[in-house]
Design a protein around this motif. Structure first.
Motif, PDB file in Angstrom:
ATOM      1  N   ASN A   1       3.961  -0.003 -11.035  1.00 58.97           N
ATOM      2  CA  ASN A   1       4.465  -1.266 -10.479  1.00 58.97           C
ATOM      3  C   ASN A   1       4.242  -2.429 -11.459  1.00 58.97           C
ATOM      4  O   ASN A   1       5.106  -3.294 -11.594  1.00 58.97           O
ATOM      5  CB  ASN A   1       3.802  -1.567  -9.136  1.00 58.97           C
ATOM      6  CG  ASN A   1       4.567  -0.933  -7.975  1.00 58.97           C
ATOM      7  OD1 ASN A   1       5.780  -0.719  -8.057  1.00 58.97           O
ATOM      8  ND2 ASN A   1       3.863  -0.631  -6.902  1.00 58.97           N
TER       9      ASN A   1
ATOM     10  N   ASP B   1       6.480   0.505  -2.740  1.00 58.08           N
ATOM     11  CA  ASP B   1       5.272   0.512  -1.922  1.00 58.08           C
ATOM     12  C   ASP B   1       4.299   1.591  -2.439  1.00 58.08           C
ATOM     13  O   ASP B   1       4.709   2.742  -2.660  1.00 58.08           O
ATOM     14  CB  ASP B   1       5.647   0.793  -0.457  1.00 58.08           C
ATOM     15  CG  ASP B   1       4.424   0.883   0.429  1.00 58.08           C
ATOM     16  OD1 ASP B   1       3.909  -0.176   0.817  1.00 58.08           O
ATOM     17  OD2 ASP B   1       3.964   2.028   0.703  1.00 58.08           O
ATOM     18  N   GLU B   2       3.036   1.216  -2.628  1.00 57.78           N
ATOM     19  CA  GLU B   2       2.073   2.133  -3.258  1.00 57.78           C
ATOM     20  C   GLU B   2       1.932   3.450  -2.504  1.00 57.78           C
ATOM     21  O   GLU B   2       1.952   4.533  -3.093  1.00 57.78           O
ATOM     22  CB  GLU B   2       0.692   1.472  -3.332  1.00 57.78           C
ATOM     23  CG  GLU B   2       0.559   0.459  -4.434  1.00 57.78           C
ATOM     24  CD  GLU B   2      -0.817  -0.196  -4.462  1.00 57.78           C
ATOM     25  OE1 GLU B   2      -1.728   0.246  -3.720  1.00 57.78           O
ATOM     26  OE2 GLU B   2      -0.984  -1.160  -5.225  1.00 57.78           O
TER      27      GLU B   2
ATOM     28  N   TYR C   1       3.934   4.806  -0.340  1.00 55.43           N
ATOM     29  CA  TYR C   1       5.210   5.534  -0.353  1.00 55.43           C
ATOM     30  C   TYR C   1       5.354   6.321  -1.667  1.00 55.43           C
ATOM     31  O   TYR C   1       5.667   7.506  -1.679  1.00 55.43           O
ATOM     32  CB  TYR C   1       6.354   4.532  -0.187  1.00 55.43           C
ATOM     33  CG  TYR C   1       7.739   5.141  -0.233  1.00 55.43           C
ATOM     34  CD1 TYR C   1       8.147   6.049   0.740  1.00 55.43           C
ATOM     35  CD2 TYR C   1       8.637   4.798  -1.241  1.00 55.43           C
ATOM     36  CE1 TYR C   1       9.426   6.607   0.704  1.00 55.43           C
ATOM     37  CE2 TYR C   1       9.912   5.350  -1.283  1.00 55.43           C
ATOM     38  CZ  TYR C   1      10.301   6.262  -0.309  1.00 55.43           C
ATOM     39  OH  TYR C   1      11.553   6.813  -0.357  1.00 55.43           O
TER      40      TYR C   1
END
Ligand code: PLP
Ligand code: COI
Length: 354
Positions: free
Chosen positions: A95, A107-108, A110
């Motif tokens: 990210n 999203d981490e 996810y």
């Protein structure tokens, strides 16, 4: 549960000979893809048979290099389980890299679930021979079908998997590294801290030159003063000088390695003096000449902990620790690989089981 469509291959491949895997040349039966659009966000997550990717010839990544990637591994323990090493750190770095390149965030949790899902599908591909693992290569690229240079509206996230042996042909034997004095890899404010394809593209010329001279990789100096040690092609570096373990501090042009971070934590637990600071090439060569450079090694997912047996600078060769692996390098290698392959207790909760 994440929304993921799975299409399994009808023609599974034969598993490779584990004694001759090399690095990143063999791929598993499946891959994972997710699309992004500014309007829909991440959508259409799918696991499909390993295959070529089709792109519009105008796709952003082909012209402006909008690409970031990660490198992590799944390890098979002696009891047959499969486990990951600090995977959330890779997700966070992905990210951070994406943010620098103007690519979308994911999203981490996810992202972590996607990684686990593809490893689960190809679990049988995690090799079990000593020193082998399943290399996981998540990557993301900008995919807008027009030529203007602008912010990215469409992107794709992919994960491919490759059973691997050691990165260097030397294995755990010391490698020879040459200090690069012409090309630079990164400058502060640039993309050095991001794991983006462009950093590696710009390193190939120097790497080729080094290889011709018989060196495994180049050691980069800082891009402004060309004076301070930064990192090697695919690893961070550490030096033990006069009892002090020195690793270049993260000034923005060095990749914040997860192996580096883990080694620093282990070394501090062992009571070693660790300094993240600037280290000039002059201080380093001086330390070789006056005999205070005790050990040198690199750290990285692919390279693990890799002893450096010789450094070359301005056509002069400097032998490190008689060209042999040193005690701290060996201890770090044993501890880290012990945790990764489940032979040593995971006191720090670094391991995540599949
Ligand atoms: N530096 C560079 C340029 C790398 O490519 C890598 C490999 O990922 C590293 C350092 C080490 O990072 P890590 O320990 O997270 O694999
Ligand atoms: C890794 O260690 O994961 C790397 O990315 C090294 C590489 C560029 C092959």
């Amino acid at each position: 549960m994440i929304d993921l469509k799975i299409t399994k291959t009808a023609t599974p491949k034969e598993k490779p000979d584990e004694s001759n895997l090399g690095f990143g040349k063999i791929f598993t039966d499946h891959m994972l893809m997710v699309d992004y659009s500014r309007k829909e966000g991440w959508h259409d997550a799918r696991i499909i048979p390993f295959q070529n990717i089709s792109l519009c010839p105008a796709s952003t990544v082909l012209h402006y290099g909008s690409e970031v990637f990660e490198g992590m591994k799944a390890y098979r323990t002696q009891s047959g389980e499969v486990q990951l090493f600090r995977p959330i750190e890779n997700v966070r770095r992905l990210n951070n890299s994406a943010e620098r390149l103007g690519l979308p965030q994911m999203d981490e949790q996810y992202c972590l679930e996607l990684i686990k899902a593809i490893v689960e599908i190809d679990k049988d591909w995690v090799p079990s021979k000593e020193g082998t693992s399943l290399y996981i290569r998540p990557f993301m690229y900008g995919n807008d079908p027009h030529l203007g240079v602008h912010s990215i509206d469409n992107a794709t996230f992919v994960i491919i998997l490759s059973p691997v042996g050691s990165y260097y042909k030397e294995g755990i034997n010391p490698v020879k590294i040459i200090i690069e004095t012409e090309d630079v890899r990164a400058v502060r404010g640039g993309t050095g801290y991001a794991k983006c394809g462009g950093n590696y593209a710009a390193s190939v010329r120097a790497g080729e030159k080094a290889e011709k001279k018989g060196y495994a990789q180049v050691l980069w100096l800082d891009g402004v003063e060309r004076k301070y040690i930064e990192e090697v092609g695919a690893m961070n570096v550490m030096f033990k000088i006069n009892g002090e373990i020195i690793t270049p501090k993260l000034t923005g042009s060095v990749l914040p390695g997860i192996t580096r971070k883990s080694c620093i934590e282990l070394l501090k637990d062992w009571g070693e003096k660790v300094s993240e600071r600037l280290l000039s090439v002059d201080e380093l060569t001086e330390a070789v000449m006056n005999g205070t450079l005790e050990e040198a090694w690199g750290t990285g997912t692919a390279a693990v902990v890799s002893p450096i047996g010789m450094l070359s600078f301005n056509d002069k060769e400097y032998v490190v620790n008689g060209g042999k692996i040193g005690p701290i390098t060996q201890k770090l290698y044993d501890e880290l690989t012990g945790i990764q392959w489940g032979k040593k207790e995971d006191k720090k909760n670094w391991i995540e089981k599949i």
